[in-house]
Design a protein around this motif. Structure first.
Motif, PDB file in Angstrom:
ATOM      1  N   PHE A 159     -20.916  26.937-117.993  1.00  0.00           N
ATOM      2  CA  PHE A 159     -20.440  25.988-118.660  1.00  0.00           C
ATOM      3  C   PHE A 159     -21.113  24.814-118.191  1.00  0.00           C
ATOM      4  N   PHE A 160     -20.873  23.702-119.132  1.00  0.00           N
ATOM      5  CA  PHE A 160     -21.544  22.375-118.929  1.00  0.00           C
ATOM      6  C   PHE A 160     -20.454  21.262-118.870  1.00  0.00           C
ATOM      7  N   VAL A 161     -20.635  20.115-118.330  1.00  0.00           N
ATOM      8  CA  VAL A 161     -19.790  19.220-118.374  1.00  0.00           C
ATOM      9  C   VAL A 161     -20.268  18.134-117.399  1.00  0.00           C
ATOM     10  N   ASP A 162     -20.484  16.769-118.008  1.00  0.00           N
ATOM     11  CA  ASP A 162     -20.723  15.507-117.278  1.00  0.00           C
ATOM     12  C   ASP A 162     -22.079  15.744-116.168  1.00  0.00           C
ATOM     13  N   THR A 171     -12.195  31.426-111.436  1.00  0.00           N
ATOM     14  CA  THR A 171     -12.099  30.076-110.955  1.00  0.00           C
ATOM     15  C   THR A 171     -13.678  29.613-111.619  1.00  0.00           C
ATOM     16  N   LEU A 172     -13.823  28.246-111.433  1.00  0.00           N
ATOM     17  CA  LEU A 172     -15.354  27.955-111.964  1.00  0.00           C
ATOM     18  C   LEU A 172     -16.125  27.392-110.640  1.00  0.00           C
ATOM     19  N   GLU A 173     -17.250  27.862-110.599  1.00  0.00           N
ATOM     20  CA  GLU A 173     -17.892  27.218-109.178  1.00  0.00           C
ATOM     21  C   GLU A 173     -18.881  26.499-109.704  1.00  0.00           C
ATOM     22  N   CYS A 174     -19.090  25.247-109.061  1.00  0.00           N
ATOM     23  CA  CYS A 174     -20.107  24.385-109.483  1.00  0.00           C
ATOM     24  C   CYS A 174     -21.625  24.973-108.984  1.00  0.00           C
ATOM     25  N   GLU A 175     -22.777  24.834-109.802  1.00  0.00           N
ATOM     26  CA  GLU A 175     -23.895  25.539-109.490  1.00  0.00           C
ATOM     27  C   GLU A 175     -24.563  24.214-108.343  1.00  0.00           C
ATOM     28  N   THR A 176     -24.199  23.106-108.238  1.00  0.00           N
ATOM     29  CA  THR A 176     -24.766  22.251-107.594  1.00  0.00           C
ATOM     30  C   THR A 176     -24.194  22.244-106.383  1.00  0.00           C
ATOM     31  N   LEU A 215     -15.312  21.623-121.608  1.00  0.00           N
ATOM     32  CA  LEU A 215     -16.434  22.339-121.194  1.00  0.00           C
ATOM     33  C   LEU A 215     -17.190  22.830-122.436  1.00  0.00           C
ATOM     34  N   LEU A 216     -18.271  22.725-122.284  1.00  0.00           N
ATOM     35  CA  LEU A 216     -19.397  23.062-123.195  1.00  0.00           C
ATOM     36  C   LEU A 216     -19.853  24.563-122.779  1.00  0.00           C
ATOM     37  N   SER A 217     -19.560  25.693-123.467  1.00  0.00           N
ATOM     38  CA  SER A 217     -19.902  27.022-123.323  1.00  0.00           C
ATOM     39  C   SER A 217     -21.432  27.155-123.486  1.00  0.00           C
ATOM     40  N   VAL A 229     -12.026  21.978-117.806  1.00  0.00           N
ATOM     41  CA  VAL A 229     -12.121  21.968-116.283  1.00  0.00           C
ATOM     42  C   VAL A 229     -10.952  21.386-115.892  1.00  0.00           C
ATOM     43  N   LYS A 230     -10.180  21.802-114.775  1.00  0.00           N
ATOM     44  CA  LYS A 230      -9.024  21.451-114.151  1.00  0.00           C
ATOM     45  C   LYS A 230      -9.178  20.808-112.836  1.00  0.00           C
ATOM     46  N   GLU A 231      -8.205  21.000-112.086  1.00  0.00           N
ATOM     47  CA  GLU A 231      -8.295  20.428-110.522  1.00  0.00           C
ATOM     48  C   GLU A 231      -9.319  21.309-109.567  1.00  0.00           C
ATOM     49  N   ILE A 232      -9.405  20.585-108.656  1.00  0.00           N
ATOM     50  CA  ILE A 232     -10.459  21.189-107.422  1.00  0.00           C
ATOM     51  C   ILE A 232      -9.355  22.026-106.638  1.00  0.00           C
ATOM     52  N   LEU A 233     -10.047  23.253-106.520  1.00  0.00           N
ATOM     53  CA  LEU A 233      -9.337  24.371-105.442  1.00  0.00           C
ATOM     54  C   LEU A 233      -9.882  24.347-104.192  1.00  0.00           C
ATOM     55  N   ILE A 234     -11.309  24.210-104.164  1.00  0.00           N
ATOM     56  CA  ILE A 234     -12.148  24.085-102.861  1.00  0.00           C
ATOM     57  C   ILE A 234     -13.242  22.839-103.049  1.00  0.00           C
ATOM     58  N   PRO A 235     -12.827  22.111-102.338  1.00  0.00           N
ATOM     59  CA  PRO A 235     -13.733  20.977-102.633  1.00  0.00           C
ATOM     60  C   PRO A 235     -15.315  21.270-102.059  1.00  0.00           C
ATOM     61  N   GLY A 236     -16.328  20.836-102.570  1.00  0.00           N
ATOM     62  CA  GLY A 236     -17.704  20.877-102.166  1.00  0.00           C
ATOM     63  C   GLY A 236     -18.044  19.935-100.688  1.00  0.00           C
ATOM     64  N   ARG A 237     -18.619  20.477-100.030  1.00  0.00           N
ATOM     65  CA  ARG A 237     -18.980  19.761 -98.809  1.00  0.00           C
ATOM     66  C   ARG A 237     -20.529  19.633 -98.529  1.00  0.00           C
ATOM     67  N   GLU A 238     -21.040  18.414 -98.341  1.00  0.00           N
ATOM     68  CA  GLU A 238     -22.441  18.026 -98.081  1.00  0.00           C
ATOM     69  C   GLU A 238     -22.857  18.977 -96.750  1.00  0.00           C
ATOM     70  N   GLU A 239     -24.130  19.002 -96.612  1.00  0.00           N
ATOM     71  CA  GLU A 239     -24.654  19.717 -95.458  1.00  0.00           C
ATOM     72  C   GLU A 239     -24.201  19.053 -94.132  1.00  0.00           C
ATOM     73  N   GLU A 240     -23.876  19.837 -93.139  1.00  0.00           N
ATOM     74  CA  GLU A 240     -23.249  19.285 -91.780  1.00  0.00           C
ATOM     75  C   GLU A 240     -24.132  18.146 -91.311  1.00  0.00           C
ATOM     76  N   ASP A 241     -23.830  17.066 -90.928  1.00  0.00           N
ATOM     77  CA  ASP A 241     -24.366  15.954 -90.140  1.00  0.00           C
ATOM     78  C   ASP A 241     -24.799  16.392 -88.737  1.00  0.00           C
ATOM     79  N   ASP A 242     -25.672  15.510 -88.000  1.00  0.00           N
ATOM     80  CA  ASP A 242     -25.887  15.816 -86.771  1.00  0.00           C
ATOM     81  C   ASP A 242     -24.884  15.690 -85.749  1.00  0.00           C
ATOM     82  N   ASN A 243     -23.823  14.790 -86.021  1.00  0.00           N
ATOM     83  CA  ASN A 243     -22.810  14.476 -85.037  1.00  0.00           C
ATOM     84  C   ASN A 243     -21.869  15.798 -85.129  1.00  0.00           C
TER      85      ASN A 243
END
Length: 348
Positions: free
Chosen positions: A100-103, A114-119, A133-135, A147-161
């Motif tokens: 599916f596609f949106v924004d 559930t819906l998992e973001c490809e990014t 959502l566009l199928s 598309v509804k609420e966030i179940l598990i937020p995405g997280r960026e790559e771990e930083d050095d600290n």
């Protein structure tokens, strides 16, 4: 270590070895002959200093910190993908893997509904709840896809600290043999978990309670709690996960504690009360984010400092937290959530 090895210092040493009857003034033949070599040597000393910084774990960065951490069996945590809920036409079966596609974001429908973001990363955390959502696949009977609420937020790559902190925990053997720190480490290894707090023996011998936040340091969803439990103790007491035999692990979400801040403020000339409110809100939100599972006392002095340092504030008084001019102590499982900031404007 090599700060003193400058171009000038190297040139002085080189020229001091030249016979006194030879012209060594700047611009002379011998000076011009030695200068390029001195410049390259000075550059080499700069690189030597840099290399020393990259060798030791407390100053290493990027791939050099990765290599140091790998010696202790630790890898930098990769960026994770956001998982969101979706609402679809009732009774329609959607095949796993449907896209599916949106924004400008692509999502895949998973086997658990559930819906998992490809990014990977925080992109999937965007404020898109309620959008259509566009199928990208032909799904018979599908008329509604939202598309509804966030179940598990995405997280960026771990930083050095963060990587450095985990490395020190490992090499200093703070997390070993299923101690408290070890349970905390296991919980925070799960994709989507932000921070964890461990309560040993909370219901008698062999019981352990772990309270977790999501990657945005907010209360965790049921699906994330299940993931943590399955990773650490999928069959209670059997030692099938990370927890040892005989350990009964309960995983729960952190809980919000709503906070109201009030103050009487005299704005700076040419500053509005709305500017004052926005600055104070931003400061309080930043404070609360840092406090989550690190400090359970919201101090009046901290709020005073935020108001005092706000550029649009000329003077202030009567600061209160939840209606009281005193510190607020949170329960062990609570994380602060700013409900509102109330500003009363003083007159000049």
């Amino acid at each position: 270590m090599f700060e003193a090895q400058t171009f000038e210092e190297i040139m002085d040493r080189m020229l001091s070895r030249i016979s006194a009857d030879i012209d060594t003034r700047e611009g002379s033949v011998i000076y011009n002959a030695l200068a390029p070599a001195a410049a390259e040597l000075a550059k080499s000393y700069i690189w030597l200093d840099t290399v020393l910084e990259l060798v030791f774990s407390d100053t290493a960065q990027g791939e050099f910190l990765d290599r140091r951490a790998a010696e202790a069996g630790i890898e930098r945590t990769a960026a994770t993908k956001a998982v969101r809920a979706g609402e679809f036409t009732s009774g329609v079966k959607i095949p796993a893997g449907s896209r599916f596609f949106v924004d400008n974001l692509y999502f895949q429908y998973t086997a658990d509904g559930t819906l998992e973001c490809e990014t990977a990363g925080e992109a999937g955390n965007a404020n898109i709840s309620g959008q259509n959502l566009l199928s990208l696949d032909t799904i018979p009977g599908l008329q509604k896809a939202i598309v509804k609420e966030i179940l598990i937020p995405g997280r960026e790559e771990e930083d050095d600290n963060n990587l450095r902190e985990r490395y020190f925990t490992r090499v200093r053997r703070e997390a070993v043999s299923a101690n408290k720190e070890h349970y905390k480490q296991w919980a925070e290894e799960v994709d989507g978990v932000g921070k964890a707090k461990v309560f040993p023996l909370w219901k008698g011998d062999g019981t352990v309670k772990i309270v977790v936040t999501d990657a945005k340091l907010e209360p965790a969803s049921d699906i994330l709690i299940t993931k943590v439990g399955d990773y650490i103790d999928p069959e209670p007491g059997q030692g099938e996960g990370q927890a040892p035999i005989g350990a009964f692990v309960t995983v729960e979400s952190a809980e919000w504690k709503e906070i109201e801040i009030s103050a009487s403020v005299l704005p700076e000339i040419n500053s509005s009360i709305d500017q004052v409110k926005d600055e104070i809100e931003a400061g309080v939100l930043n404070l609360f984010k840092k406090m989550a599972f690190e400090d359970n006392v919201i101090r009046l002095s901290q709020i005073n400092n935020i108001v005092y340092n706000s550029p649009s504030v000329s003077d202030y008084s009567d600061i209160k937290i939840n209606g009281l001019a005193e510190n607020l102590v949170l329960d062990d499982i609570e994380i602060p959530k700013l409900r509102q900031v109330t500003i009363v404007e003083q007159t000049r």
